[in-house]
Design a protein around this motif. Structure first.
Motif, PDB file in Angstrom:
ATOM      1  N   ALA A 108       2.141   8.275 -31.793  1.00 25.56           N
ATOM      2  CA  ALA A 108       3.090   7.613 -30.794  1.00 25.56           C
ATOM      3  C   ALA A 108       1.967   7.153 -29.581  1.00 25.56           C
ATOM      4  O   ALA A 108       1.743   7.866 -28.613  1.00 25.56           O
ATOM      5  CB  ALA A 108       4.185   8.424 -30.192  1.00 25.56           C
ATOM      6  N   ALA A 109       1.212   6.082 -29.832  1.00 22.16           N
ATOM      7  CA  ALA A 109       0.191   5.515 -28.891  1.00 22.16           C
ATOM      8  C   ALA A 109       0.994   4.753 -27.781  1.00 22.16           C
ATOM      9  O   ALA A 109       2.057   4.370 -28.003  1.00 22.16           O
ATOM     10  CB  ALA A 109      -0.523   4.626 -29.712  1.00 22.16           C
ATOM     11  N   PRO A 110       0.255   4.878 -26.696  1.00 18.50           N
ATOM     12  CA  PRO A 110      -0.901   5.733 -26.307  1.00 18.50           C
ATOM     13  C   PRO A 110      -0.747   7.188 -26.157  1.00 18.50           C
ATOM     14  O   PRO A 110       0.348   7.658 -25.668  1.00 18.50           O
ATOM     15  CB  PRO A 110      -1.512   5.209 -25.165  1.00 18.50           C
ATOM     16  CG  PRO A 110      -0.222   4.757 -24.369  1.00 18.50           C
ATOM     17  CD  PRO A 110       0.655   4.184 -25.394  1.00 18.50           C
ATOM     18  N   LEU A 111      -1.619   8.067 -26.612  1.00 19.55           N
ATOM     19  CA  LEU A 111      -1.527   9.423 -26.388  1.00 19.55           C
ATOM     20  C   LEU A 111      -1.790   9.947 -25.027  1.00 19.55           C
ATOM     21  O   LEU A 111      -2.670   9.413 -24.385  1.00 19.55           O
ATOM     22  CB  LEU A 111      -2.483  10.110 -27.204  1.00 19.55           C
ATOM     23  CG  LEU A 111      -2.381  10.092 -28.987  1.00 19.55           C
ATOM     24  CD1 LEU A 111      -3.367  10.708 -29.579  1.00 19.55           C
ATOM     25  CD2 LEU A 111      -0.956  10.679 -29.122  1.00 19.55           C
ATOM     26  N   ASP A 112      -0.786  10.562 -24.774  1.00 21.06           N
ATOM     27  CA  ASP A 112      -0.773  11.198 -23.012  1.00 21.06           C
ATOM     28  C   ASP A 112      -1.618  12.362 -23.211  1.00 21.06           C
ATOM     29  O   ASP A 112      -1.016  13.392 -23.925  1.00 21.06           O
ATOM     30  CB  ASP A 112       0.680  11.191 -22.706  1.00 21.06           C
ATOM     31  CG  ASP A 112       0.957  11.683 -21.212  1.00 21.06           C
ATOM     32  OD1 ASP A 112      -0.387  12.214 -20.710  1.00 21.06           O
ATOM     33  OD2 ASP A 112       1.919  11.824 -20.693  1.00 21.06           O
ATOM     34  N   PRO A 113      -2.587  12.458 -22.170  1.00 21.21           N
ATOM     35  CA  PRO A 113      -3.308  13.860 -22.426  1.00 21.21           C
ATOM     36  C   PRO A 113      -2.545  15.003 -21.720  1.00 21.21           C
ATOM     37  O   PRO A 113      -2.667  16.252 -22.045  1.00 21.21           O
ATOM     38  CB  PRO A 113      -4.416  13.567 -21.074  1.00 21.21           C
ATOM     39  CG  PRO A 113      -3.934  12.460 -20.490  1.00 21.21           C
ATOM     40  CD  PRO A 113      -3.264  11.632 -21.423  1.00 21.21           C
ATOM     41  N   TYR A 114      -1.183  14.837 -21.047  1.00 21.11           N
ATOM     42  CA  TYR A 114      -0.505  15.725 -20.526  1.00 21.11           C
ATOM     43  C   TYR A 114       0.729  16.297 -21.285  1.00 21.11           C
ATOM     44  O   TYR A 114       1.426  17.099 -21.082  1.00 21.11           O
ATOM     45  CB  TYR A 114      -0.235  15.488 -19.037  1.00 21.11           C
ATOM     46  CG  TYR A 114      -1.508  15.379 -18.017  1.00 21.11           C
ATOM     47  CD1 TYR A 114      -1.928  16.689 -17.600  1.00 21.11           C
ATOM     48  CD2 TYR A 114      -1.642  14.106 -17.788  1.00 21.11           C
ATOM     49  CE1 TYR A 114      -2.909  16.449 -16.911  1.00 21.11           C
ATOM     50  CE2 TYR A 114      -2.952  13.849 -16.972  1.00 21.11           C
ATOM     51  CZ  TYR A 114      -3.410  15.037 -16.444  1.00 21.11           C
ATOM     52  OH  TYR A 114      -4.759  15.170 -15.679  1.00 21.11           O
ATOM     53  N   ALA A 115       0.918  15.379 -22.354  1.00 21.40           N
ATOM     54  CA  ALA A 115       2.001  15.802 -23.138  1.00 21.40           C
ATOM     55  C   ALA A 115       1.831  16.924 -24.268  1.00 21.40           C
ATOM     56  O   ALA A 115       0.620  17.278 -24.600  1.00 21.40           O
ATOM     57  CB  ALA A 115       2.124  14.461 -24.295  1.00 21.40           C
ATOM     58  N   LEU A 116       2.642  17.456 -24.527  1.00 20.31           N
ATOM     59  CA  LEU A 116       2.619  18.766 -25.498  1.00 20.31           C
ATOM     60  C   LEU A 116       1.614  18.505 -26.723  1.00 20.31           C
ATOM     61  O   LEU A 116       2.097  17.522 -27.522  1.00 20.31           O
ATOM     62  CB  LEU A 116       3.971  19.325 -25.895  1.00 20.31           C
ATOM     63  CG  LEU A 116       3.811  20.684 -26.762  1.00 20.31           C
ATOM     64  CD1 LEU A 116       3.253  21.779 -25.810  1.00 20.31           C
ATOM     65  CD2 LEU A 116       5.163  21.073 -27.376  1.00 20.31           C
ATOM     66  N   PRO A 117       0.527  19.006 -26.817  1.00 16.81           N
ATOM     67  CA  PRO A 117      -0.388  18.444 -27.984  1.00 16.81           C
ATOM     68  C   PRO A 117       0.150  18.992 -29.313  1.00 16.81           C
ATOM     69  O   PRO A 117       0.590  20.073 -29.436  1.00 16.81           O
ATOM     70  CB  PRO A 117      -1.730  19.161 -27.560  1.00 16.81           C
ATOM     71  CG  PRO A 117      -1.354  20.347 -26.687  1.00 16.81           C
ATOM     72  CD  PRO A 117      -0.185  19.932 -25.825  1.00 16.81           C
ATOM     73  N   THR A 118      -0.435  18.614 -30.291  1.00 20.76           N
ATOM     74  CA  THR A 118      -0.243  18.653 -31.654  1.00 20.76           C
ATOM     75  C   THR A 118      -1.731  18.853 -32.251  1.00 20.76           C
ATOM     76  O   THR A 118      -2.112  17.944 -32.792  1.00 20.76           O
ATOM     77  CB  THR A 118       0.533  18.210 -32.382  1.00 20.76           C
ATOM     78  OG1 THR A 118       1.806  18.091 -32.038  1.00 20.76           O
ATOM     79  CG2 THR A 118       0.669  18.667 -33.888  1.00 20.76           C
TER      80      THR A 118
END
Length: 221
Positions: A108-118
């Motif tokens: 889901a671009a753009p990737l948010d650096p503060y979203a829960l990462p996978t």
């Protein structure tokens, strides 16, 4: 001018920063120096304004190896702890774009650096762990922490021809130096903690390069 201790100073990124940063840098690397030797690390940290932590044993702990080296986590913990005890205000750590999967149709671009990462690998998961440790030291101990999710930087300073995923996350040496410089020279880190994607302004990039330090990459693949 800041006084900056660079762990892993002999590696690719370390060499680029040692040569390019407009600051007084101190080398810290094997075989003379090891982040697992806490008393030595603590002594070397004293008198510095910033630690840039790049040291990482990639022999079995890299995004291609599917391995895990817990000493890398211990080394990062030692850096945070040494910074706190030595009165170092800010730590900048080398995280990685592999902390969050950036390849495939479901990104889901753009990737948010503060979203829960996978994370895309055990290596990526290790980077998530050191980011979490940094959040603890920022919120619990008052240390300023910047986690840079570095893309691909190389000694030749050339963007790869293929595959596309590697071109998307290429980081030029000039952009690397300017990013770390911005993180060092910032008057403060908002809320004590930040995550920044370290890639150049590449075509078809999927990462959000917004950051609180006013950094803008100049190069692109």
């Amino acid at each position: 001018m800041k006084k900056v201790l660079i762990t892993g100073s002999g590696g690719v990124i370390g060499s680029v920063l040692t040569e390019g940063l407009p600051h007084d840098t101190t080398d810290f690397d094997l075989p003379e120096s090891n982040v697992l030797d806490f008393p030595h690390l603590l002594e070397k940290a004293r008198g510095h304004d910033v630690i840039v932590h790049l040291a990482w044993n990639k022999k079995k702990d890299d995004w291609l190896t599917e391995g895990l080296d817990t000493e890398n986590i211990q080394g990062n913990f030692n850096v945070y702890e040494a910074a706190q005890q030595a009165g170092v205000k800010r730590v900048i750590i080398a995280s990685s774009v592999h902390a969050d999967d950036f390849v495939g149709p479901n990104v889901a671009a753009p990737l948010d650096p503060y979203a829960l990462p996978t994370p895309d690998s055990p290596y990526g998961a290790s980077k998530c762990m050191i980011e979490a440790l940094g959040r603890y030291y920022a919120h619990g101990k008052g240390l300023e922490v910047v986690c840079i999710r570095f893309g691909g930087i190389n000694r030749d300073d050339k963007a790869p021809d293929s595959p596309q995923s590697e071109r998307q996350v290429w980081l030029s040496q000039r952009d690397c130096v300017s990013l770390v410089t911005a993180c060092i020279q910032a008057e403060s880190v908002p809320n004590g903690y930040a995550i920044v994607y370290g890639i150049s302004d590449n075509q078809d990039k999927v990462h959000n390069l917004t950051n609180p330090f006013g950094w803008h990459p100049q190069d692109k693949a």
